[in-house]
Design a protein around this motif. Structure first.
Motif, PDB file in Angstrom:
ATOM      1  N   UNK A   1      11.001   7.885 -16.195  1.00  0.00           N
ATOM      2  CA  UNK A   1      10.828   7.346 -17.531  1.00  0.00           C
ATOM      3  C   UNK A   1      11.666   6.251 -18.202  1.00  0.00           C
ATOM      4  N   UNK A   2      11.754   5.139 -17.139  1.00  0.00           N
ATOM      5  CA  UNK A   2      12.426   4.095 -17.620  1.00  0.00           C
ATOM      6  C   UNK A   2      11.262   3.035 -18.337  1.00  0.00           C
ATOM      7  N   UNK A   3      11.666   2.488 -19.386  1.00  0.00           N
ATOM      8  CA  UNK A   3      10.783   1.690 -20.208  1.00  0.00           C
ATOM      9  C   UNK A   3      10.682   0.396 -19.494  1.00  0.00           C
ATOM     10  N   UNK A   4      11.513  -0.276 -18.792  1.00  0.00           N
ATOM     11  CA  UNK A   4      11.537  -1.538 -18.173  1.00  0.00           C
ATOM     12  C   UNK A   4      12.322  -1.780 -17.466  1.00  0.00           C
ATOM     13  N   UNK A   5      12.414  -2.592 -16.380  1.00  0.00           N
ATOM     14  CA  UNK A   5      13.015  -3.214 -15.392  1.00  0.00           C
ATOM     15  C   UNK A   5      13.606  -4.398 -15.793  1.00  0.00           C
ATOM     16  N   UNK A   6      14.880  -4.758 -15.852  1.00  0.00           N
ATOM     17  CA  UNK A   6      15.579  -5.964 -16.183  1.00  0.00           C
ATOM     18  C   UNK A   6      16.016  -6.755 -15.016  1.00  0.00           C
ATOM     19  N   UNK A   7      15.507  -7.805 -14.807  1.00  0.00           N
ATOM     20  CA  UNK A   7      15.619  -8.537 -13.467  1.00  0.00           C
ATOM     21  C   UNK A   7      15.936 -10.037 -13.630  1.00  0.00           C
ATOM     22  N   UNK A   8      16.517 -10.756 -12.938  1.00  0.00           N
ATOM     23  CA  UNK A   8      16.616 -12.182 -12.796  1.00  0.00           C
ATOM     24  C   UNK A   8      15.735 -12.872 -11.612  1.00  0.00           C
ATOM     25  N   UNK A   9      15.113 -11.964 -11.053  1.00  0.00           N
ATOM     26  CA  UNK A   9      14.226 -12.370  -9.925  1.00  0.00           C
ATOM     27  C   UNK A   9      12.997 -12.892 -10.397  1.00  0.00           C
TER      28      UNK A   9
ATOM     29  N   UNK B   1      -1.248  -3.431 -11.702  1.00  0.00           N
ATOM     30  CA  UNK B   1      -0.695  -2.051 -11.232  1.00  0.00           C
ATOM     31  C   UNK B   1       0.574  -1.518 -11.546  1.00  0.00           C
ATOM     32  N   UNK B   2       1.146  -2.433 -12.551  1.00  0.00           N
ATOM     33  CA  UNK B   2       2.622  -2.121 -12.957  1.00  0.00           C
ATOM     34  C   UNK B   2       2.900  -0.982 -13.612  1.00  0.00           C
ATOM     35  N   UNK B   3       3.895   0.064 -13.309  1.00  0.00           N
ATOM     36  CA  UNK B   3       3.805   1.193 -13.846  1.00  0.00           C
ATOM     37  C   UNK B   3       4.833   1.193 -15.032  1.00  0.00           C
ATOM     38  N   UNK B   4       5.575  -0.045 -15.159  1.00  0.00           N
ATOM     39  CA  UNK B   4       6.603  -0.062 -16.210  1.00  0.00           C
ATOM     40  C   UNK B   4       6.607  -1.598 -16.695  1.00  0.00           C
ATOM     41  N   UNK B   5       7.027  -1.946 -17.759  1.00  0.00           N
ATOM     42  CA  UNK B   5       7.462  -3.439 -18.178  1.00  0.00           C
ATOM     43  C   UNK B   5       8.513  -4.309 -17.373  1.00  0.00           C
ATOM     44  N   UNK B   6       8.282  -5.383 -16.882  1.00  0.00           N
ATOM     45  CA  UNK B   6       9.161  -6.019 -16.217  1.00  0.00           C
ATOM     46  C   UNK B   6       9.733  -7.228 -17.188  1.00  0.00           C
ATOM     47  N   UNK B   7      11.152  -7.441 -17.418  1.00  0.00           N
ATOM     48  CA  UNK B   7      11.449  -8.361 -18.224  1.00  0.00           C
ATOM     49  C   UNK B   7      12.563  -9.431 -17.296  1.00  0.00           C
ATOM     50  N   UNK B   8      12.113 -10.588 -17.158  1.00  0.00           N
ATOM     51  CA  UNK B   8      12.861 -11.517 -16.107  1.00  0.00           C
ATOM     52  C   UNK B   8      13.639 -12.466 -17.103  1.00  0.00           C
ATOM     53  N   UNK B   9      15.026 -12.531 -16.837  1.00  0.00           N
ATOM     54  CA  UNK B   9      15.914 -13.183 -17.445  1.00  0.00           C
ATOM     55  C   UNK B   9      16.123 -14.496 -16.760  1.00  0.00           C
ATOM     56  N   UNK B  10      15.802 -15.486 -17.392  1.00  0.00           N
ATOM     57  CA  UNK B  10      15.679 -16.894 -16.871  1.00  0.00           C
ATOM     58  C   UNK B  10      17.068 -17.757 -17.405  1.00  0.00           C
ATOM     59  N   UNK B  11      17.829 -17.836 -16.552  1.00  0.00           N
ATOM     60  CA  UNK B  11      19.284 -18.808 -16.932  1.00  0.00           C
ATOM     61  C   UNK B  11      19.349 -19.578 -15.882  1.00  0.00           C
ATOM     62  N   UNK B  12      20.217 -20.475 -15.931  1.00  0.00           N
ATOM     63  CA  UNK B  12      20.845 -21.377 -15.021  1.00  0.00           C
ATOM     64  C   UNK B  12      21.462 -20.653 -13.878  1.00  0.00           C
ATOM     65  N   UNK B  13      22.348 -19.679 -14.338  1.00  0.00           N
ATOM     66  CA  UNK B  13      22.855 -18.815 -13.214  1.00  0.00           C
ATOM     67  C   UNK B  13      22.835 -17.399 -13.527  1.00  0.00           C
TER      68      UNK B  13
END
Length: 108
Positions: A47-55, A66-78
């Motif tokens: 029951x996670x709402x989202x995966x938070x990633x830098x990938x 077919x994603x089962x949850x939201x994916x949020x990609x954090x985009x930064x220099x590093x």
């Protein structure tokens, strides 16, 4: 609201989210090394709402339809804490807007 922080995200970033948001890391869940497809499925089962990633390649590695949850990609220099922490308010704002399942990018 429950969020899963991917291995690419520093664990200490969890402390930058409001107390009303429960965060867990892939490591805390015992899922270190789990491939993205399986990881997303496990997160949805818990029951996670989202995966938070830098990938930034994740959306090209998965079937977006077919994603089962939201994916949020954090985009930064590093992917260091100092670079990602300023993006947390954007992540929170995005999730509070109740977006449909998909991949979303937040950037500096």
């Amino acid at each position: 609201m429950k969020l899963l922080l991917d291995e690419s995200i520093p664990r200490k970033l969890a402390g930058f989210f409001p107390d009303s948001i429960a965060t867990s890391t892939v490591s805390e869940m015992g899922w270190t090394g789990t491939k993205n497809g399986k990881l997303l499925a496990l997160a949805a089962e818990r029951d996670f709402l989202a995966l938070i990633t830098a990938d930034q390649g994740l959306e090209y590695q998965q079937n977006m339809a077919s994603l089962p949850i939201l994916v949020v990609v954090m985009v930064a220099y590093r992917t260091r804490l100092d670079d990602l922490a300023p993006l947390v308010p954007q992540v929170v704002s995005l999730l509070e807007s109740k977006p449909s399942i998909g991949v979303y990018r937040v950037a500096v």
